[in-house]
Design a protein around this motif. Sequence first.
Motif, PDB file in Angstrom:
ATOM      1  N   THR A 168      44.508  15.368 -58.874  1.00 38.86           N
ATOM      2  CA  THR A 168      45.829  15.453 -58.770  1.00 38.86           C
ATOM      3  C   THR A 168      46.211  15.658 -60.645  1.00 38.86           C
ATOM      4  O   THR A 168      45.272  15.489 -61.250  1.00 38.86           O
ATOM      5  N   GLU A 169      47.490  15.963 -60.912  1.00 37.71           N
ATOM      6  CA  GLU A 169      47.878  15.989 -62.264  1.00 37.71           C
ATOM      7  C   GLU A 169      48.489  14.755 -62.607  1.00 37.71           C
ATOM      8  O   GLU A 169      49.519  14.732 -63.297  1.00 37.71           O
ATOM      9  N   ASN A 170      47.575  13.668 -62.512  1.00 37.98           N
ATOM     10  CA  ASN A 170      47.963  12.262 -62.930  1.00 37.98           C
ATOM     11  C   ASN A 170      47.521  12.167 -64.350  1.00 37.98           C
ATOM     12  O   ASN A 170      46.446  11.815 -64.605  1.00 37.98           O
ATOM     13  N   GLU A 171      48.535  12.402 -65.362  1.00 36.06           N
ATOM     14  CA  GLU A 171      48.013  12.168 -66.624  1.00 36.06           C
ATOM     15  C   GLU A 171      48.390  10.665 -67.110  1.00 36.06           C
ATOM     16  O   GLU A 171      48.038  10.466 -68.339  1.00 36.06           O
ATOM     17  N   VAL A 172      48.834   9.979 -66.237  1.00 35.13           N
ATOM     18  CA  VAL A 172      48.943   8.351 -66.559  1.00 35.13           C
ATOM     19  C   VAL A 172      47.713   7.607 -66.777  1.00 35.13           C
ATOM     20  O   VAL A 172      47.373   6.688 -67.389  1.00 35.13           O
ATOM     21  N   ASN A 173      46.957   7.911 -65.412  1.00 30.25           N
ATOM     22  CA  ASN A 173      45.625   7.231 -65.320  1.00 30.25           C
ATOM     23  C   ASN A 173      44.652   7.383 -66.250  1.00 30.25           C
ATOM     24  O   ASN A 173      44.275   8.564 -66.754  1.00 30.25           O
ATOM     25  N   GLU A 174      44.358   6.342 -66.930  1.00 29.89           N
ATOM     26  CA  GLU A 174      43.444   6.219 -67.896  1.00 29.89           C
ATOM     27  C   GLU A 174      41.810   5.878 -67.482  1.00 29.89           C
ATOM     28  O   GLU A 174      40.976   5.852 -68.372  1.00 29.89           O
ATOM     29  N   LEU A 175      41.534   5.870 -66.298  1.00 28.54           N
ATOM     30  CA  LEU A 175      40.462   5.235 -65.579  1.00 28.54           C
ATOM     31  C   LEU A 175      39.583   6.360 -65.070  1.00 28.54           C
ATOM     32  O   LEU A 175      38.474   6.050 -64.728  1.00 28.54           O
ATOM     33  N   GLY A 176      40.156   7.254 -65.138  1.00 36.96           N
ATOM     34  CA  GLY A 176      39.651   8.564 -64.311  1.00 36.96           C
ATOM     35  C   GLY A 176      39.182   8.590 -62.922  1.00 36.96           C
ATOM     36  O   GLY A 176      39.777   7.758 -62.200  1.00 36.96           O
ATOM     37  N   ALA A 177      37.954   9.163 -62.522  1.00 35.39           N
ATOM     38  CA  ALA A 177      37.415   9.021 -61.210  1.00 35.39           C
ATOM     39  C   ALA A 177      37.083   7.454 -60.853  1.00 35.39           C
ATOM     40  O   ALA A 177      36.809   7.474 -59.666  1.00 35.39           O
ATOM     41  N   ASP A 178      36.682   6.721 -61.795  1.00 34.28           N
ATOM     42  CA  ASP A 178      36.310   5.192 -61.485  1.00 34.28           C
ATOM     43  C   ASP A 178      37.563   4.281 -61.526  1.00 34.28           C
ATOM     44  O   ASP A 178      37.382   2.802 -60.960  1.00 34.28           O
ATOM     45  N   ALA A 179      38.669   4.726 -61.009  1.00 32.11           N
ATOM     46  CA  ALA A 179      39.752   3.780 -60.874  1.00 32.11           C
ATOM     47  C   ALA A 179      39.574   2.932 -59.642  1.00 32.11           C
ATOM     48  O   ALA A 179      40.166   1.743 -59.907  1.00 32.11           O
ATOM     49  N   GLU A 180      38.792   3.439 -58.640  1.00 29.64           N
ATOM     50  CA  GLU A 180      38.802   2.506 -57.347  1.00 29.64           C
ATOM     51  C   GLU A 180      37.650   1.745 -57.562  1.00 29.64           C
ATOM     52  O   GLU A 180      37.805   0.683 -56.846  1.00 29.64           O
ATOM     53  N   THR A 181      36.962   1.868 -58.439  1.00 26.83           N
ATOM     54  CA  THR A 181      35.653   0.834 -58.566  1.00 26.83           C
ATOM     55  C   THR A 181      35.338   0.046 -59.798  1.00 26.83           C
ATOM     56  O   THR A 181      34.464  -0.910 -59.972  1.00 26.83           O
ATOM     57  N   CYS A 182      36.405   0.236 -60.934  1.00 25.22           N
ATOM     58  CA  CYS A 182      36.398  -0.429 -62.007  1.00 25.22           C
ATOM     59  C   CYS A 182      36.840  -1.940 -61.750  1.00 25.22           C
ATOM     60  O   CYS A 182      37.921  -2.344 -61.207  1.00 25.22           O
ATOM     61  N   SER A 183      35.921  -2.784 -62.279  1.00 22.91           N
ATOM     62  CA  SER A 183      36.474  -4.214 -62.319  1.00 22.91           C
ATOM     63  C   SER A 183      37.652  -4.573 -63.368  1.00 22.91           C
ATOM     64  O   SER A 183      37.752  -3.522 -64.071  1.00 22.91           O
TER      65      SER A 183
END
Length: 504
Positions: free
Chosen positions: A192-207
């Motif tokens: 997606t064109e989510n330019e807000v997300n700073e966690l990248g592809a690891d957003a679902e797994t980051c503590s």
Amino acid sequence: MITPSFRCSQHTNTVHIEIYCPAVRAADLELHVDDTLVSAHINPYFLRINLPGPVTEDDQSSAAYDAATGYLNLTLTKCLPGQEFKDLDLLSKLLAPRQPATSPGPPSIEVLSDDPSDIGPTEEDEYVDEAAQLSDRMHQLSLERQEILKAAENDWQLPQEIPSPFPLETAVKKQYGFLNRHSGYFAHVTHTENEVNELGADAETCSLAVRRSLRLKHEQDRWDEEHYIADFADDEYIQELSRWKIPWLGQNDSASPFEFTEDENTTMMRLPRKEYLMTSSDNHNLYLTLITILFSFIYETRTTQDDLNPESAWTMCTLIPAFSALDPPPYSASTQSSQPASFLPDIGISISHSTSTFISPSNPNPPSQLATALIPSYRRSLIFPLYRSFALSEQCRADVAQILQKGQRVVTRCLLRLKDILDHHEVYYVYSKIWLDDLCVWAQSHATDETLKAMGDQLAQVKIDKSALGLDLEELEAAVRRLQNTDSEDEDDSSDSDSDSSSE
């Protein structure tokens, strides 16, 4: 079943409910009144609301359907004549399920004799002993239930507990959002064109610890000293933005009663109907998150002069750490800067960190938690958006304090406006799903005017030192002033030489 639009009003002895249900047969109405619970079913519509006080059906009650307008008008009698029903305009609160009654006390045991010599042990004694044990267990369960319910109350004054520095993380997918209830929204974020997300592809797994670390690194990487210096040196337009008066924020509350618009009522009708079993600590942290969200909303409102548009979604989401890095408050003073640990003792706000006090009307000292919660918002307002000014951030803090002082309804209106912007964005609507839907319900059902106003009063007194941001603002500003003074002296020398040559 369809939940119809409705609105409530009251008179001294009656409550009026207007339900919009066009093209129905009035004879099919099924109305049930049980104390505070009112349910109306007229196919295909079903409405169940929980009023602030008990009502009843009597000779003064009535139900009339106007086929021309499609409105069903219900009039119910208050059980206590003259009782004022509060919050009839907070539709989400009316739609919330009725709170369960507290558990009854344990059954009593009748003592037939208090002299053990009267009768010997019999089979009945065993039953009495079992009954007594069962009574003790039921009493213990009742006490545990009371503790859970007490923990879920809106108590801002709770003792702070230091979190474990190394919590055990076992799940692959991590929860995030409101009360950490959500997951899966960023599984395909790279597509997606989510330019807000700073966690990248690891957003679902980051503590949470990793999210915070990535947020601080991203902030430091994006920090542009030249941009800040340029805005500080040439701040004429920024000063104009800071002086601008937000029209709806300066309205006199006593001039006219507050009323939600039809669009706002419709949005509140569509909010999820959930019960939140939260601890006092959870509730406390939601108040802190609310401050950061209001800061981003008021920053964009002020810099666009209340001309919010879909392009505002990026700015507001970027300024909220709970959105951009899934990193909500509380924050600690030691994690607000990317500077080395040895430098951290020199970074602090102008309020003592030794206190563990909480916001309350009786606590006149502004707590350090408010300032600590706002430091990431200050930092991000100086790193990402177009206008980067510490003075502008200070004005936004004062605006947030004024919003909080106006209470629950103005706060809810701000959240609804922000939600409307995000709901109409094809990418950033996810932040409305994981935060704003639930937060709008929470603001109506759990936040209180007393706590919000106390927060506003104390936030107005909070002073954040520039050194607390870890961006060396004071050194940069001092360098700009020295350069400006040097240029001014050069101009003076040039004008003096020109005047001497002309006199010759």
